[in-house]
Design an enzyme around this catalytic site. Structure first.
Site, PDB file in Angstrom:
ATOM      1  N   ASN A   1       0.952  -1.192   0.027  1.00  0.00           N
ATOM      2  CA  ASN A   1      -0.040   0.180  -0.062  1.00  0.00           C
ATOM      3  C   ASN A   1       1.000   1.149   0.060  1.00  0.00           C
ATOM      4  O   ASN A   1       1.508   1.538   0.983  1.00  0.00           O
ATOM      5  CB  ASN A   1      -0.969   0.064   1.354  1.00  0.00           C
ATOM      6  CG  ASN A   1      -1.857   1.096   1.274  1.00  0.00           C
ATOM      7  OD1 ASN A   1      -1.855   1.829   0.159  1.00  0.00           O
ATOM      8  ND2 ASN A   1      -2.294   1.099   2.530  1.00  0.00           N
ATOM      9  N   TRP A   2       1.181   1.871  -1.050  1.00  0.00           N
ATOM     10  CA  TRP A   2       2.109   2.865  -1.299  1.00  0.00           C
ATOM     11  C   TRP A   2       1.563   4.261  -0.575  1.00  0.00           C
ATOM     12  O   TRP A   2       2.202   5.145  -0.694  1.00  0.00           O
ATOM     13  CB  TRP A   2       2.179   3.143  -2.771  1.00  0.00           C
ATOM     14  CG  TRP A   2       2.996   1.973  -3.483  1.00  0.00           C
ATOM     15  CD1 TRP A   2       3.666   1.157  -2.810  1.00  0.00           C
ATOM     16  CD2 TRP A   2       3.560   2.023  -4.791  1.00  0.00           C
ATOM     17  NE1 TRP A   2       4.470   0.212  -3.911  1.00  0.00           N
ATOM     18  CE2 TRP A   2       4.389   0.945  -5.093  1.00  0.00           C
ATOM     19  CE3 TRP A   2       3.535   2.849  -5.917  1.00  0.00           C
ATOM     20  CZ2 TRP A   2       4.979   0.811  -6.311  1.00  0.00           C
ATOM     21  CZ3 TRP A   2       3.895   2.825  -7.132  1.00  0.00           C
ATOM     22  CH2 TRP A   2       4.864   1.649  -7.249  1.00  0.00           C
ATOM     23  N   LYS A   3       0.165   4.328  -0.401  1.00  0.00           N
ATOM     24  CA  LYS A   3      -0.409   5.380   0.140  1.00  0.00           C
ATOM     25  C   LYS A   3      -0.444   6.662  -0.682  1.00  0.00           C
ATOM     26  O   LYS A   3      -0.347   6.369  -2.108  1.00  0.00           O
ATOM     27  CB  LYS A   3       0.080   5.523   1.571  1.00  0.00           C
ATOM     28  CG  LYS A   3      -0.210   4.632   2.443  1.00  0.00           C
ATOM     29  CD  LYS A   3      -0.076   4.805   4.158  1.00  0.00           C
ATOM     30  CE  LYS A   3       0.124   3.552   4.615  1.00  0.00           C
ATOM     31  NZ  LYS A   3      -0.399   3.909   6.352  1.00  0.00           N
TER      32      LYS A   3
ATOM     33  N   HIS B   1      -9.904   1.243   4.454  1.00  0.00           N
ATOM     34  CA  HIS B   1      -8.899   1.642   5.107  1.00  0.00           C
ATOM     35  C   HIS B   1      -8.832   2.633   6.424  1.00  0.00           C
ATOM     36  O   HIS B   1      -9.528   3.683   6.319  1.00  0.00           O
ATOM     37  CB  HIS B   1      -7.622   2.155   4.172  1.00  0.00           C
ATOM     38  CG  HIS B   1      -6.265   2.339   4.712  1.00  0.00           C
ATOM     39  ND1 HIS B   1      -5.843   3.280   5.570  1.00  0.00           N
ATOM     40  CD2 HIS B   1      -5.350   1.376   4.765  1.00  0.00           C
ATOM     41  CE1 HIS B   1      -4.509   3.091   5.841  1.00  0.00           C
ATOM     42  NE2 HIS B   1      -4.065   1.989   5.537  1.00  0.00           N
TER      43      HIS B   1
ATOM     44  N   GLU C   1      -6.056  -4.677  10.599  1.00  0.00           N
ATOM     45  CA  GLU C   1      -5.127  -3.618  10.738  1.00  0.00           C
ATOM     46  C   GLU C   1      -5.376  -2.541  12.065  1.00  0.00           C
ATOM     47  O   GLU C   1      -6.209  -1.851  11.971  1.00  0.00           O
ATOM     48  CB  GLU C   1      -5.284  -2.748   9.366  1.00  0.00           C
ATOM     49  CG  GLU C   1      -4.501  -3.238   8.447  1.00  0.00           C
ATOM     50  CD  GLU C   1      -3.933  -2.305   7.599  1.00  0.00           C
ATOM     51  OE1 GLU C   1      -2.823  -2.290   6.986  1.00  0.00           O
ATOM     52  OE2 GLU C   1      -4.501  -1.078   6.985  1.00  0.00           O
TER      53      GLU C   1
ATOM     54  N   SER D   1       2.755  -1.682  10.718  1.00  0.00           N
ATOM     55  CA  SER D   1       3.927  -1.295  11.025  1.00  0.00           C
ATOM     56  C   SER D   1       4.857  -2.677  10.617  1.00  0.00           C
ATOM     57  O   SER D   1       5.871  -3.130  11.536  1.00  0.00           O
ATOM     58  CB  SER D   1       4.337  -1.064  12.330  1.00  0.00           C
ATOM     59  OG  SER D   1       3.966   0.201  12.859  1.00  0.00           O
TER      60      SER D   1
ATOM     61  N   GLY E   1       2.512  -0.829   4.492  1.00  0.00           N
ATOM     62  CA  GLY E   1       2.457   0.635   3.993  1.00  0.00           C
ATOM     63  C   GLY E   1       3.958   1.106   3.823  1.00  0.00           C
ATOM     64  O   GLY E   1       4.516   1.000   2.896  1.00  0.00           O
TER      65      GLY E   1
HETATM   66  P1  PGA Z   1       2.113   0.722   7.930  1.00  0.00           P
HETATM   67  O1  PGA Z   1       0.800   0.816   6.994  1.00  0.00           O
HETATM   68  O2  PGA Z   1       2.925  -0.718   7.272  1.00  0.00           O
HETATM   69  O3  PGA Z   1       2.912   1.846   7.305  1.00  0.00           O
HETATM   70  O4  PGA Z   1       2.076   0.682   9.249  1.00  0.00           O
HETATM   71  C1  PGA Z   1      -0.240  -0.028   6.684  1.00  0.00           C
HETATM   72  C2  PGA Z   1      -1.371   0.357   6.041  1.00  0.00           C
HETATM   73  O5  PGA Z   1      -1.742   1.562   6.451  1.00  0.00           O
HETATM   74  O6  PGA Z   1      -2.024  -0.370   5.532  1.00  0.00           O
END
Ligand code: PGA
Length: 234
Positions: free
Chosen positions: A7-9, A72, A149, A195, A216
């Site tokens: 998930n590149w956000k 999400h 999550e 994380s 992420g």
């Molecule tokens: P993160 O994000 O791995 O940076 O904690 C996960 C997500 O938001 O899907």
């Protein structure tokens, strides 16, 4: 093999960087979810990975998208409701996409002992429209993915720390139990997200009940995502 969803956000900033990152993450078993504006270019570049989107949109299948993250916590925090999520789940399924439904409690909800109630509601409402579809048209959907999550574990949260693998496994067991109560007959894959790094990924992937990871921040670091993918292959 287990699955890794990247998930590149909001990253990266440019098309050229998106191309480079897609090439560096182009492994079988990976689902790459770039920002919407890079879907097309990433689709053109990847040969082994599959394409995912970060949220539902009506034009996804046109861009070669196969998976879509729905619910999400960033979107829930921005006001998306369980009802809105249910609607997107139904539309995704109608479009032939595999939805990845995110569920999980916030830190405050966990402290107040409300985590289970919250997850029950997220599942019951979030799946309500596809349960109906499924009983109506049995062949419409093959699979859904559910990602546990916890919001407090997401790397952008204040004082974030990953859930322990035992905690994630216990929650996934709880989710499975709820799906039985909901008479969910889909084939479901269960992911953990929050994380995840190359250092902790093996401790989650070792568990039989965890089918994959939603990653992420670490997913935009080529070395990291490669190592995470390697641990999913074992
Ligand atoms: P993160 O994000 O791995 O940076 O904690 C996960 C997500 O938001 O899907």
């Amino acid at each position: 093999m287990k699955c890794i969803v990247a998930n590149w956000k909001k990253h990266p900033a440019t098309k050229a960087e998106a191309v480079a990152l897609a090439r560096a993450s182009d492994f079988a078993g990976m689902v790459i979810c770039p920002p919407h504006q890079f879907l097309e270019i990433v689709h053109r570049v990847i040969k082994n990975a599959l394409l995912g989107a970060q949220d539902y949109a009506p034009d996804l299948s046109k861009h070669g998208v196969r998976y879509v993250i729905i619910g999400h916590s960033d979107r829930r925090a921005a006001g998306e409701t369980d009802d809105g999520i249910a609607e997107k789940m139904a539309r995704a399924v109608f479009d032939g996409l595999t939805p990845i439904l995110c569920v999980g409690e916030t830190r405050e909800q966990r402290i107040r002992g409300e985590a289970e109630q919250i997850i029950i509601k997220q599942l019951r409402v979030g799946l309500s429209k596809i349960s109906f579809l499924q009983s109506d048209r049995r062949n419409l959907i093959a699979e859904i993915w559910i990602a546990y999550e916890p919001v407090w574990a997401i790397s952008t949260a204040r004082g974030a720390e990953p859930a322990t693998p035992e905690n994630a496994v216990a929650r996934i067991a709880f989710i499975k139990e709820q799906l039985l109560h909901l008479h969910c007959q889909f084939s479901v894959k269960f992911l953990y997200g929050g994380s995840v790094t190359s250092a902790n990924a093996p401790s989650f992937l070792r568990h039989h009940d965890i089918d994959g990871l939603l990653v992420g921040a670490a997913s935009i670091i080529p070395k990291e995502i490669k190592k995470i993918w390697q641990s999913a292959k074992k």
